[in-house]
Design an enzyme around this catalytic site. Structure first.
Site, PDB file in Angstrom:
ATOM      1  N   ARG A 146     -78.169  19.577  44.206  1.00 27.82           N
ATOM      2  CA  ARG A 146     -78.956  18.454  43.656  1.00 27.82           C
ATOM      3  C   ARG A 146     -78.177  17.140  43.730  1.00 27.82           C
ATOM      4  NH1 ARG A 146     -80.041  22.661  40.667  1.00 27.82           N
ATOM      5  NH2 ARG A 146     -82.187  23.262  40.287  1.00 27.82           N
TER       6      ARG A 146
ATOM      7  N   ARG B  22     -65.583  18.745  40.152  1.00 24.68           N
ATOM      8  CA  ARG B  22     -64.564  19.327  39.284  1.00 24.68           C
ATOM      9  C   ARG B  22     -63.193  19.049  39.905  1.00 24.68           C
ATOM     10  NH1 ARG B  22     -67.636  19.604  35.717  1.00 24.68           N
ATOM     11  NH2 ARG B  22     -68.419  21.427  34.609  1.00 24.68           N
TER      12      ARG B  22
ATOM     13  N   GLU C 122     -57.858  17.995  32.584  1.00 31.71           N
ATOM     14  CA  GLU C 122     -58.341  16.894  31.743  1.00 31.71           C
ATOM     15  C   GLU C 122     -57.985  17.131  30.281  1.00 31.71           C
ATOM     16  OE1 GLU C 122     -62.522  16.574  32.600  1.00 31.71           O
ATOM     17  OE2 GLU C 122     -62.114  16.393  34.722  1.00 31.71           O
TER      18      GLU C 122
ATOM     19  N   HIS D  24     -63.937  11.301  33.339  1.00 32.43           N
ATOM     20  CA  HIS D  24     -65.043  12.267  33.384  1.00 32.43           C
ATOM     21  C   HIS D  24     -66.280  11.709  32.678  1.00 32.43           C
ATOM     22  CE1 HIS D  24     -66.068  16.826  33.678  1.00 32.43           C
ATOM     23  NE2 HIS D  24     -67.162  16.086  33.737  1.00 32.43           N
TER      24      HIS D  24
HETATM   25  C1  8YV Z   1     -70.314  16.421  31.224  1.00 33.47           C
HETATM   26  C2  8YV Z   1     -70.037  18.022  33.255  1.00 33.47           C
HETATM   27  O1  8YV Z   1     -69.369  15.411  31.081  1.00 33.47           O
HETATM   28  O2  8YV Z   1     -72.281  18.562  33.643  1.00 33.47           O
HETATM   29  C3  8YV Z   1     -71.120  18.919  33.695  1.00 33.47           C
HETATM   30  O3  8YV Z   1     -70.813  20.051  34.095  1.00 33.47           O
HETATM   31  O4  8YV Z   1     -68.915  18.313  33.420  1.00 33.47           O
HETATM   32  C4  8YV Z   1     -70.342  16.686  32.674  1.00 33.47           C
HETATM   33  O5  8YV Z   1     -71.500  16.137  33.138  1.00 33.47           O
HETATM   34  C5  8YV Z   1     -69.996  17.393  30.201  1.00 33.47           C
HETATM   35  O6  8YV Z   1     -70.634  18.588  30.356  1.00 33.47           O
HETATM   36  C6  8YV Z   1     -70.371  16.780  28.849  1.00 33.47           C
HETATM   37  O7  8YV Z   1     -70.284  17.668  27.862  1.00 33.47           O
END
Ligand code: 8YV
Length: 317
Positions: free
Chosen positions: A159, A236, A265, A283
């Protein structure tokens, strides 16, 4: 009695937090100094978990939640959740699939433009007061690299990768991609081999799922990208061999990098702080009010469905 929800990472939308706390007894695990003691005290009563994409949940924590029915990931990546173990135990795992696609793609393009056009360097130049002191105002800043028309290579045409492709194509960029297989519903060029994709690209944008692709952006890929090439990562940190990337940036064997994600992180390799060719983000690709609200709504729906004994609409396992 309210169901008990273990919260492993914060939710930044006050309205979503308010509803979460109205509906459930929320146990803020992420705020605890002694997490092991907190789990011993509350683990047995927890029936649902909220966590972030990067945070996920370890198997060791899941093992201490015997009554958990649903783990709602407030994010799209489930690489930090042991899905096989969850499946074995019949625990539903949900993700906010589709909610953050546009924002992550926007940030990928934003990072690429910031990096190749040197926006941060120029911003620092203006803020430092150096501009009026210079006889030829922009002389101390090297000319930038044009973005429009760059050959963009996308690693992972899911996506987010597709949304990046649409955006880059609107800037006149020829698009190539690599993935597990060629896709017949897109007009972009499939390049099976990642090193070859890097060789054919001016910018490589990493948008792949991290589950099975640890360290794929390594010295060989970066060498193929070359001294004129840019790396953007909004997926990632673990997809990139970070020491290889630091070395490539330090020696100028790639031109620059725009990074939203890192291996460990919130710790970022400090060598990167010295480099003007790098743009760094903590992030934040999905961190807009609109997207985080949508994600929060999906988390609330997943909890309600999972706790009612239904398979949540957003279930990935
Ligand atoms: C978010 C992420 O920062 O969607 C994901 O997998 O790593 C990020 O979009 C994170 O999940 C926020 O909690």
């Amino acid at each position: 009695m309210k169901a008990e929800v273990l919260q492993l990472s914060p939710i930044l939308i006050p309205e979503i937090n308010a509803r979460l706390n109205e509906l459930y007894t929320v146990r803020p695990y992420f705020q605890q100094a002694d997490k092991a003691a907190y789990l011993r005290e509350h683990g047995a009563n927890i029936t649902a978990v909220v966590t972030g994409g990067h945070t996920g949940i370890t198997r060791a924590v899941m093992e201490q939640l015997p009554a958990v029915k649903v783990i709602a990931v407030n994010g799209v990546g489930t690489d930090a959740v042991d899905l096989a173990y969850a499946r074995d135990r019949g625990i539903h795992v949900t993700a906010t699939i589709g909610a953050l696609t546009e924002d992550v793609a926007d940030l990928a393009i934003g990072l690429l433009i910031s990096t190749c056009r040197g926006l941060n360097t120029a911003d620092r130049y203006v803020r430092s007061g150096a501009w009026p002191k210079s006889p030829t105002p922009l002389a101390p800043i090297p000319l930038a690299r044009q973005f429009s028309g760059m050959r963009v290579g996308i690693v992972g045409l899911g996506r987010v990768g597709r949304a990046v492709a649409t955006r880059a194509a609107a800037f006149g960029c020829p698009i190539s991609y690599t993935d597990l297989r060629a896709m017949d519903d897109v007009p972009y060029t499939f390049v099976q081999d990642l090193v070859e994709l890097a060789r054919q690209s001016d910018a490589l944008i990493v948008a792949a799922a991290a589950d099975k692709a640890k360290g794929i952006i390594n010295a060989q890929v970066l060498a193929a990208l070359g001294a004129e090439g840019y790396l953007i990562n909004v997926a990632r940190g673990s997809l990139v061999n970070e020491p290889d990337l630091v070395a490539a940036l330090q020696t100028g064997s790639i031109a620059g990098a725009g990074l939203d994600v890192f291996v460990d992180e919130p710790n970022v390799p400090t060598e990167l702080f010295e480099l003007e060719t790098v743009v760094l983000q903590p992030h934040r690709a999905s961190a807009t009010v609109q997207t985080r609200t949508r994600m929060g709504e999906m988390v609330l729906a997943a909890l309600a469905q999972g706790l009612a004994g239904e398979k949540p609409t957003a279930a990935v396992a």
